[in-house]
Design a protein around this motif. Structure first.
Motif, PDB file in Angstrom:
ATOM      1  N   ASP A 241      90.939 -44.493  -8.747  1.00  0.00           N
ATOM      2  CA  ASP A 241      90.541 -45.794  -9.305  1.00  0.00           C
ATOM      3  C   ASP A 241      91.435 -46.909  -8.778  1.00  0.00           C
ATOM      4  O   ASP A 241      92.626 -46.702  -8.526  1.00  0.00           O
ATOM      5  N   ILE A 242      90.836 -48.103  -8.656  1.00  0.00           N
ATOM      6  CA  ILE A 242      91.576 -49.322  -8.354  1.00  0.00           C
ATOM      7  C   ILE A 242      91.391 -50.271  -9.530  1.00  0.00           C
ATOM      8  O   ILE A 242      90.254 -50.560  -9.924  1.00  0.00           O
ATOM      9  N   HIS A 243      92.490 -50.746 -10.107  1.00  0.00           N
ATOM     10  CA  HIS A 243      92.441 -51.691 -11.224  1.00  0.00           C
ATOM     11  C   HIS A 243      92.911 -53.061 -10.747  1.00  0.00           C
ATOM     12  O   HIS A 243      94.026 -53.194 -10.236  1.00  0.00           O
ATOM     13  N   ILE A 244      92.058 -54.079 -10.909  1.00  0.00           N
ATOM     14  CA  ILE A 244      92.396 -55.450 -10.531  1.00  0.00           C
ATOM     15  C   ILE A 244      92.448 -56.264 -11.821  1.00  0.00           C
ATOM     16  O   ILE A 244      91.436 -56.432 -12.504  1.00  0.00           O
ATOM     17  N   GLU A 245      93.652 -56.761 -12.172  1.00  0.00           N
ATOM     18  CA  GLU A 245      93.891 -57.301 -13.515  1.00  0.00           C
ATOM     19  C   GLU A 245      94.508 -58.691 -13.456  1.00  0.00           C
ATOM     20  O   GLU A 245      95.287 -58.996 -12.547  1.00  0.00           O
ATOM     21  N   ILE A 246      94.186 -59.506 -14.461  1.00  0.00           N
ATOM     22  CA  ILE A 246      94.738 -60.855 -14.543  1.00  0.00           C
ATOM     23  C   ILE A 246      95.387 -61.061 -15.911  1.00  0.00           C
ATOM     24  O   ILE A 246      94.850 -60.641 -16.946  1.00  0.00           O
ATOM     25  N   TYR A 247      96.569 -61.686 -15.891  1.00  0.00           N
ATOM     26  CA  TYR A 247      97.304 -62.006 -17.117  1.00  0.00           C
ATOM     27  C   TYR A 247      97.653 -63.483 -17.093  1.00  0.00           C
ATOM     28  O   TYR A 247      97.265 -64.218 -16.186  1.00  0.00           O
ATOM     29  N   GLU A 248      98.397 -63.926 -18.078  1.00  0.00           N
ATOM     30  CA  GLU A 248      98.687 -65.354 -18.199  1.00  0.00           C
ATOM     31  C   GLU A 248      99.479 -65.869 -17.005  1.00  0.00           C
ATOM     32  O   GLU A 248      99.201 -66.959 -16.485  1.00  0.00           O
ATOM     33  N   GLU A 249     100.456 -65.115 -16.540  1.00  0.00           N
ATOM     34  CA  GLU A 249     101.338 -65.596 -15.481  1.00  0.00           C
ATOM     35  C   GLU A 249     101.121 -64.920 -14.126  1.00  0.00           C
ATOM     36  O   GLU A 249     101.587 -65.412 -13.111  1.00  0.00           O
TER      37      GLU A 249
ATOM     38  N   CYS B 104      98.721 -61.871 -11.565  1.00  0.00           N
ATOM     39  CA  CYS B 104      97.597 -60.971 -11.315  1.00  0.00           C
ATOM     40  C   CYS B 104      98.128 -59.795 -10.507  1.00  0.00           C
ATOM     41  O   CYS B 104      99.024 -59.960  -9.686  1.00  0.00           O
ATOM     42  N   ARG B 105      97.567 -58.624 -10.730  1.00  0.00           N
ATOM     43  CA  ARG B 105      98.085 -57.460 -10.024  1.00  0.00           C
ATOM     44  C   ARG B 105      96.970 -56.480  -9.686  1.00  0.00           C
ATOM     45  O   ARG B 105      95.881 -56.508 -10.268  1.00  0.00           O
ATOM     46  N   VAL B 106      97.269 -55.599  -8.739  1.00  0.00           N
ATOM     47  CA  VAL B 106      96.378 -54.508  -8.364  1.00  0.00           C
ATOM     48  C   VAL B 106      97.140 -53.204  -8.574  1.00  0.00           C
ATOM     49  O   VAL B 106      98.243 -53.033  -8.055  1.00  0.00           O
ATOM     50  N   ARG B 107      96.556 -52.303  -9.357  1.00  0.00           N
ATOM     51  CA  ARG B 107      97.153 -50.984  -9.559  1.00  0.00           C
ATOM     52  C   ARG B 107      96.170 -49.923  -9.074  1.00  0.00           C
ATOM     53  O   ARG B 107      94.953 -50.125  -9.142  1.00  0.00           O
ATOM     54  N   ILE B 108      96.693 -48.800  -8.612  1.00  0.00           N
ATOM     55  CA  ILE B 108      95.840 -47.686  -8.206  1.00  0.00           C
ATOM     56  C   ILE B 108      96.295 -46.437  -8.947  1.00  0.00           C
ATOM     57  O   ILE B 108      97.449 -46.309  -9.329  1.00  0.00           O
ATOM     58  N   ARG B 109      95.329 -45.544  -9.178  1.00  0.00           N
ATOM     59  CA  ARG B 109      95.630 -44.301  -9.898  1.00  0.00           C
ATOM     60  C   ARG B 109      95.680 -43.142  -8.906  1.00  0.00           C
ATOM     61  O   ARG B 109      94.696 -42.857  -8.230  1.00  0.00           O
ATOM     62  N   ILE B 110      96.849 -42.511  -8.819  1.00  0.00           N
ATOM     63  CA  ILE B 110      97.036 -41.380  -7.917  1.00  0.00           C
ATOM     64  C   ILE B 110      97.541 -40.188  -8.717  1.00  0.00           C
ATOM     65  O   ILE B 110      98.513 -40.310  -9.469  1.00  0.00           O
ATOM     66  N   ASP B 111      96.870 -39.060  -8.567  1.00  0.00           N
ATOM     67  CA  ASP B 111      97.224 -37.851  -9.334  1.00  0.00           C
ATOM     68  C   ASP B 111      97.292 -38.152 -10.827  1.00  0.00           C
ATOM     69  O   ASP B 111      98.163 -37.647 -11.542  1.00  0.00           O
ATOM     70  N   GLY B 112      96.396 -39.010 -11.289  1.00  0.00           N
ATOM     71  CA  GLY B 112      96.312 -39.326 -12.714  1.00  0.00           C
ATOM     72  C   GLY B 112      97.275 -40.382 -13.206  1.00  0.00           C
ATOM     73  O   GLY B 112      97.214 -40.775 -14.369  1.00  0.00           O
ATOM     74  N   MET B 113      98.183 -40.878 -12.354  1.00  0.00           N
ATOM     75  CA  MET B 113      99.182 -41.864 -12.771  1.00  0.00           C
ATOM     76  C   MET B 113      98.902 -43.220 -12.134  1.00  0.00           C
ATOM     77  O   MET B 113      98.538 -43.299 -10.962  1.00  0.00           O
ATOM     78  N   MET B 114      99.108 -44.293 -12.916  1.00  0.00           N
ATOM     79  CA  MET B 114      98.901 -45.654 -12.423  1.00  0.00           C
ATOM     80  C   MET B 114     100.156 -46.154 -11.716  1.00  0.00           C
ATOM     81  O   MET B 114     101.272 -45.979 -12.212  1.00  0.00           O
TER      82      MET B 114
END
Length: 479
Positions: A118-126, A128-138
């Protein structure tokens, strides 16, 4: 102690980006912080401080303060924060310009190469980040500028045929992505959050060539029990486990085993993760009324031999699956329970009478995925039995075990790859009687048949030095 703190320290991704990957590796430096005297860089303790400082001040246009560290610490930090193009994919936090489709395409290719799910593209107040899930861990991979975030979301929506004007409601789409000669699907989920839209890209593996029941993780004993149920002409085979435990892969491996010219196999899935030649696969579309239950109703008029239902999640689907099994079909599906025997009570909770469960349930399976220790850096140490959960009785004496250390081959996580552990219960006449009588405690009967629980199989993986006590700890409570 300071060295360990440096390895675990979170460096500001924006500050990391102030030195390019090429500069960092060439000079073996890492930006640490800014102070009144200038930019603080970590460097090898054997470096010539004066000449290195002068060269970097000209190159970076700033006052430079160098802090020497052991060479192995610098290597760890460089591998952790900068991607080195040497065939080993390492983690890097950076800010990237995302003009055009280049960034998004490169991100998907990189995630695919890293075997990310999975690729997670997220936005917060200050930020924005991109996280990826590898072997079940973000793992955090990129930090983006807030001004560029909306453009990236719109690119994803356009590629997945979603409405770019709709920002208030969740949306689901699909991308067919080509990576060289490889082609695969990506499931897209867009969710409105407080500060903007969050996107999750699920990378689906269309290639079923490498899926084989002999290699998914069954022990010889469990595989024999499982195949005994699969070879039966009717009944329900249920695989239980939480999201991301590998249930779908086991189902597809089973379908591949059953896929013969003499059989008519139908599936209803959400989503279709693999495409299998010779199997009729249907994509769930609840928005137009194509649900698991309605598809099952139609399947029974399609002269099937084998039916696969992605998940039994409501009483209507459970009843249709029972009906299909009673009329002489083999039904494969998944359900969310904690153990193989727990599927029995789960079906009863859905309103299925115990005698129907007893007459149709063929085989019950529970499975989990456990991370395996990296073979290149795992370290053998004495084992303290106080690490077990209270009241847990170990199945064997363990005096030494392996711990996760981390190296460049495992992205400094200490783990590399995952393995499934199973609990397989084939239903025989004596067990069906227990179901009809509503007896949920059958441990003595399972022990008499030599059936191992999830906890036992996980413990065997730990005792053999393939994983850690931390990985198997949750499963020891189910033993």
């Amino acid at each position: 102690m300071e060295e360990m703190n440096l390895q675990n320290q979170e460096f500001d991704p924006v500050f990391i980006h102030s030195v390019s990957k090429e500069q960092a590796w060439h000079y073996r430096i890492l930006p640490k912080e800014n102070n009144p005297d200038g930019m603080v860089l970590l460097c090898d303790e054997g470096a010539e401080m004066t000449s290195l400082s002068d060269e970097l001040e000209i190159l970076l246009g700033k006052n430079i303060v160098l802090e020497q560290q052991p060479a192995e610490i610098i290597s760890v930090l460089l591998h952790k924060h900068y991607l080195k193009e040497n065939g080993q994919h390492q983690f890097q936090k950076t800010v990237t310009a995302i003009e055009g489709d280049g960034f998004l395409n490169d991100l998907i290719r990189e995630a695919r190469n890293l075997k990310s799910s999975d690729i997670h593209i997220e936005i917060y107040e200050e930020r924005c980040r991109v996280r990826i899930r590898i072997d079940g861990m973000m793992v955090e991979r990129y930090v983006l500028k807030k001004t560029e975030y909306p453009a990236l979301i719109n690119k994803i929506k356009i590629m997945s045929n979603l409405d770019i004007a709709e920002k208030r409601l969740p949306q689901d789409g699909r991308i067919n992505f080509r990576n060289g000669e490889e082609q695969f699907d990506i499931r897209v989920s867009v969710l409105p959050t407080l500060h903007g839209e969050k996107v999750v890209l699920r990378l689906l593996n269309n290639n079923a060539a490498n899926i084989d029941l002999n290699h998914v993780g069954f022990s010889d004993f469990d595989l024999a029990n499982y195949l005994q149920g699969v070879k039966r002409p009717n009944g329900i085979i249920l695989i239980s486990g939480p999201t991301g435990s590998g249930k779908t892969t086991t189902l597809y491996a089973t379908l591949k085993y059953l896929n013969k010219e003499t059989r008519n196999i139908l599936t209803i899935e959400d989503p279709i993760e693999y495409t299998l030649q010779g199997i009729n696969q249907v994509q769930l579309k609840e928005s137009i009324g194509l649900t698991f239950a309605s598809a099952l109703r139609t399947f029974l008029r399609q002269d099937p031999d084998v039916i696969m239902v992605g998940e039994i999640r409501d009483p209507e689907t459970a009843n249709m699956a029972i009906r299909a099994a009673l009329t002489g079909h083999l039904v494969l599906s998944t359900v969310h329970t904690n153990s193989a025997w727990g599927t029995v009570s789960r079906l009863m909770d859905m309103g299925i009478p115990s005698f129907l469960v007893a007459n149709t349930l063929n085989t019950s399976v529970a499975q989990r995925l456990l991370r395996l220790l990296c073979k290149k850096c795992k370290e053998k140490v004495p084992f303290d039995s106080s690490s077990y959960p209270k009241q847990f009785k170990p199945y064997a004496l363990v005096s030494t075990h392996y711990i996760a250390k981390g190296c460049e081959h495992c992205y400094y996580t200490g783990y590399s790859g995952r393995k499934a552990v199973y609990e397989v219960i084939p239903l025989d006449q004596e067990l069906t009687v227990e179901i009809k009588q509503g007896n949920m405690y059958i441990n003595p009967l399972l022990e008499a048949r030599g059936i191992k629980t999830l906890g036992e199989n996980a413990f065997a993986l730990f005792a053999s030095g393939d994983t850690t006590i931390e990985e198997i700890y949750p499963l020891l409570f189910t033993s």
